[in-house]
Design an enzyme around this catalytic site. Sequence first.
Site, short mmCIF file in Angstrom:
data_model
loop_
_atom_site.label_atom_id
_atom_site.label_comp_id
_atom_site.label_asym_id
_atom_site.label_seq_id
_atom_site.Cartn_x
_atom_site.Cartn_y
_atom_site.Cartn_z
N TYR A 75 17.13 -2.64 11.91
CA TYR A 75 17.76 -3.32 10.78
C TYR A 75 16.76 -4.28 10.11
O TYR A 75 16.10 -5.07 10.76
CB TYR A 75 18.99 -4.11 11.24
CG TYR A 75 19.58 -4.97 10.16
CD1 TYR A 75 20.31 -4.40 9.12
CD2 TYR A 75 19.38 -6.35 10.15
CE1 TYR A 75 20.83 -5.17 8.11
CE2 TYR A 75 19.91 -7.14 9.14
CZ TYR A 75 20.63 -6.55 8.12
OH TYR A 75 21.14 -7.31 7.12
N GLY A 125 22.78 -5.89 5.19
CA GLY A 125 24.23 -6.04 5.15
C GLY A 125 24.91 -4.69 5.14
O GLY A 125 24.55 -3.79 5.92
#
Length: 566
Positions: A92, A99
């Site tokens: 990530y 998000g």
Amino acid sequence: MFKPKQRYLHIYAGKKLKFEFFILFLPLWLPKLILRKKIRTMVHVGDRALSLDNFSDILYKEQQIALDTLTVEKVDVNFNFLQKFSSNKLIYGINTGFGPMAQYKVNEKNLLQLQYNLIRSHSSGAGNMMSPILVKAVMIARLNSLMQAYSGVHPDIVELLKDLINKNVSPCIFEHGGVGASGDLVQLAHLALVLIGEGEVIYEGELLPTATVFAKLNIKPLTIKIREGLAVLNGTSAMTGIGMVNIIQAQKLLEWSVMLSAMINEIVEAFDDHYSYELNIVKHHKGQNKIAAQLRDILKDSKMIRSRSEHLYNPEKLDQEVFQDKVQEYYSLRCVTQVLGPIYDTICGAEKVVVDELNSVNDNPVIDHQNENIFHGGNFHGDYVSLEMDKLKIAVTKLSMLSERQLNYLLNEKLNQKFPPFVNLGVLGFNFGMQGMQFTATSTVAENQTMSFPMYVHSIPNNNDNQDIVSMGCNAALMTKRVIDNSFEVLAIQMMTVLQAIDYLKCTDRLSTETHHIYTEVRKLFPKFIEDEPKYKDLQRIKKYFENADPVVSFKLGKIPEQVNS
């Protein structure tokens, strides 16, 4: 309550000192020279946890930051681990969107541009710009978090943050924007924008393009290496930095509230048993007993405070149907230890939590080179700080309410039966004394009361419901700051009134040593007045005096009984 003025050895011009004499006495002079800022001391970041005192020294005494060399090397090791570990893995914020966009993989050739896009897109703040002191606090908090060496950043970023702090370059950060989960994204984006050489800064009192100031100071903008954008944005450092400032200033407020409570008890000639050791020790709260000890220290040599045994336990006093002496004072005078005690404890609790946050890793993911893994989670969530700021805000509001009630007691002759209406030293009906100032105090306390609704329980989901429960921590910290600022105004008005009351009684020779010192010092800023003149500038001078008080000693004064301290 206040330390005596330092006395220094002086070397007079024209006097020649032998080298041996200088070397002999250098150890004696050196600490005093440091105190006079002849030699600037350093606060080391990285090799130890930062304390509230460390933080205050950097902010208010302009002590320089030095980065621990071994910790910077650890930051570099962490960065190199991330580079190797992230190869051929889906991580990530490295090769994904952010998000709810994390489901989209980012092409390898765009990985660095991804970080720039994040910074620029989230530089979307609004409202007032934060003051330079708050921005400096935010930068210290972010630097200290990155120096924990769990963020995967290149050492260039900590060196750059250190330089901006030491050179007092203040990025333009706006109050509105953060929701306090995924960190203070918007506020920290404006910090990151300056780190890459864009946006604006305040430098030497001027609003200037970042590029202009960097060129002037020979500062090189940050070049993104792998995840520096996300590592700056994704943390609680805005709410934490502001929270640290709030705690420092709340301590000062409490100091002045204790002093003013002592002064009003003194000038109305209250009895001493309500802050006595014996009365307070049977209630086992540290804060209450600390406040009681402070009051005893302040008033120990007062010639105005009365002993109940001398005045009310005397058999001669019993031959009256109605006692002239008030048997017990109003609660705002008599219950000072019980009102300010919980505020003391609340400030101490907030300090513990927010200092822990200051010294924590608070971004996502956590890059753990020691365990050779990367952990995804929610350390960016600001609930710890948000809750403490709400508690602190409520406590400070109560402090301002106590001040307003003590003020009202002095201004209302029907209550005090001692002073003219509004402590008016002029002609009643023709002059007005402190009448106009009371309106300001009352309305300001009312604003505090309204703002005391907690942000902690006011989550609004956003970010396509990815952030479905948030802390609103930065809002909580900023609202707490406003309540604190307001309360300094209220206490300044109270001080003005107390000084006028002292002059009405002509009792300066009967004051305690501590209260006499405060009377003398504040009267230099605010002379006695009889005729009506605008008072708003006097108010601002005293407020600034309170805000800049140094050192904060209310948390160090007063011996706490062992059974309470254990």
